[in-house]
Design an enzyme around this catalytic site. Sequence first.
Site, PDB file in Angstrom:
ATOM      1  N   HIS A 267      39.738  33.392  15.711  1.00 31.98           N
ATOM      2  CA  HIS A 267      40.789  33.011  16.769  1.00 31.98           C
ATOM      3  C   HIS A 267      40.303  31.585  17.339  1.00 31.98           C
ATOM      4  CE1 HIS A 267      43.794  33.852  19.996  1.00 31.98           C
ATOM      5  NE2 HIS A 267      42.984  32.922  20.639  1.00 31.98           N
ATOM      6  N   GLU A 268      39.069  31.545  17.848  1.00 34.77           N
ATOM      7  CA  GLU A 268      38.541  30.253  18.516  1.00 34.77           C
ATOM      8  C   GLU A 268      38.641  29.146  17.254  1.00 34.77           C
ATOM      9  OE1 GLU A 268      38.824  30.065  21.412  1.00 34.77           O
ATOM     10  OE2 GLU A 268      38.900  32.346  22.019  1.00 34.77           O
ATOM     11  N   HIS A 271      41.886  27.669  16.953  1.00 36.46           N
ATOM     12  CA  HIS A 271      42.219  26.634  18.307  1.00 36.46           C
ATOM     13  C   HIS A 271      41.431  25.287  17.761  1.00 36.46           C
ATOM     14  CE1 HIS A 271      44.505  28.689  21.140  1.00 36.46           C
ATOM     15  NE2 HIS A 271      43.324  29.916  21.088  1.00 36.46           N
ATOM     16  N   GLU A 297      48.251  28.366  20.727  1.00 34.00           N
ATOM     17  CA  GLU A 297      48.121  29.817  20.381  1.00 34.00           C
ATOM     18  C   GLU A 297      48.461  30.226  18.908  1.00 34.00           C
ATOM     19  OE1 GLU A 297      46.164  31.307  22.483  1.00 34.00           O
ATOM     20  OE2 GLU A 297      46.183  33.296  21.673  1.00 34.00           O
TER      21      GLU A 297
HETATM   22 ZN    ZN Z   1      43.910  31.728  22.060  1.00 34.18          ZN
END
Ligand code: ZN
Length: 504
Positions: A267-268, A271, A297
Amino acid sequence: MTAAESYAELVRRAKELGVLNSCAAVLGWDHQTYMPTKGGPLRGEQMAFLASLAHQKFTDPKVGELLSAVEASDLVRDPESDAAANARELRRAYDRTTKIPQSLVEELARVTTQAQQVWEQAKKKNNYASFRPLLEQIVKLKREEADAVGYKEHPYNALIEEYEPGTTAAELKTLFAGLTAELAPLVKKIVASPKQPDKSVLERELPIDRQKVFAEAAAVAIGFDFGAGRLDTTAHPFCSGVGPGDCRITTRYNPRFFNEAFFGVLHETGHAMYEQNLPSEHFGTPLGVACSFGIHESQSRLWENQIGRGRPFWDHFFPRLKQTFHTLADVSKETFYFAINDVRPSLIRVEADEATYNLHIALRFELELALLSGDLAVGDLPGAWNDRFEALFGLKVPDDAHGCLQDIHWSFGGIGYFPTYTLGNLYAAQLMDAVRREFGGGIEDDFRLGDFTRLKTWLNQHIHRHGQRYRAGELCRLATGMPLSPKPFISYLREKFGALYGMC
Ligand code: ZN
């Protein structure tokens, strides 16, 4: 001064602010990771000093004059030109910042700082009554903020503008109504399926040092540049894009739960790859900044869910997983794949699966609207939460700690933030849909070989390199050929979970 000179001066000032804010970002990262506890008070002073310096510089009336000069010139005739895009977004931020009275900014800072501390205790002790007066103040102050900024139709529009410029409460209402109508029955069907995963395989002993090696290898494989970033450990994972060549992510490891660190890192990393691929020549100006919270996101959810919870990804990584963790020696790929895609209604948003997640957001969005318009009193929030939760999920909320006190967002005044999570999920599905249309099944073959280059390059070209040249809705249309719709996301869920749970 010619218009060109005004624009050059505006850009110079924006870049200077970019440098200033990047200093604050490094201090913020250090605060969350390695700063000794006793350094807290000084760090507070440092951060406050930099914030007020940045505020002072940005609200200088000269910035307004430069903006007006650029806006009145030919430089902005083409709305997609560098100058037009930079002027548009600087104007939005400048107006917002200068319209909110300094006294309100200070009052919000004071109340939200206190509210975050009170919220933490209130959650721990399951005591909504202690948090209620602060939330009442926050809702009141956010309404004042909306009035100061100005809005059409609903005060919520003024608040969401901070996170997702161009999106309105009315649009979100339609989006959530469509989503909920499809998701609720789908989740019911999944729950009723006799075929269910064995989640316990994810809760076997998994040494932290090995989890770290494995997660880092996956981050590198999908495209995280460790020459321009770091991965550290924190209680609350985050991604901080300091600036060109420096983006830092964090995670937390749980020796008895695979998902926490691994999917957190994916997830990170999503980003971070956005931050690492923004055009560095535009650093400090809107063209060097990510489009919106929702688009940001979309990048994290795309890598975490669309890719990381997909079968082709594990065709490549599963043999490595078995080599890394001996405790998984007897687990089959199918068992593992089903386990990481477990769907079940649960109380806590951050632990929710792909199918139920957006129902958590729909609930919060509805309540935020009602709080802000005054239709719902802050004192009635727990009751409203619990009733609506049961209607959506079929679960009784046992206490407020597992209900309306679970998230930090309202305590820091982040009303209008939650919908960006759902927008991220929808954008991610729509982007992958466009990628599959462009490359066909061949792209899945890439993933099976652990090669994510074509996908990463596509995202660089269609999303990352644009910064804020387009608003989120327009960027989506340009990248996918269609306006945002919940359809690709719904079809994705139906196909994936239909097959897994034997509901085809
Ligand atoms: Zn996030």
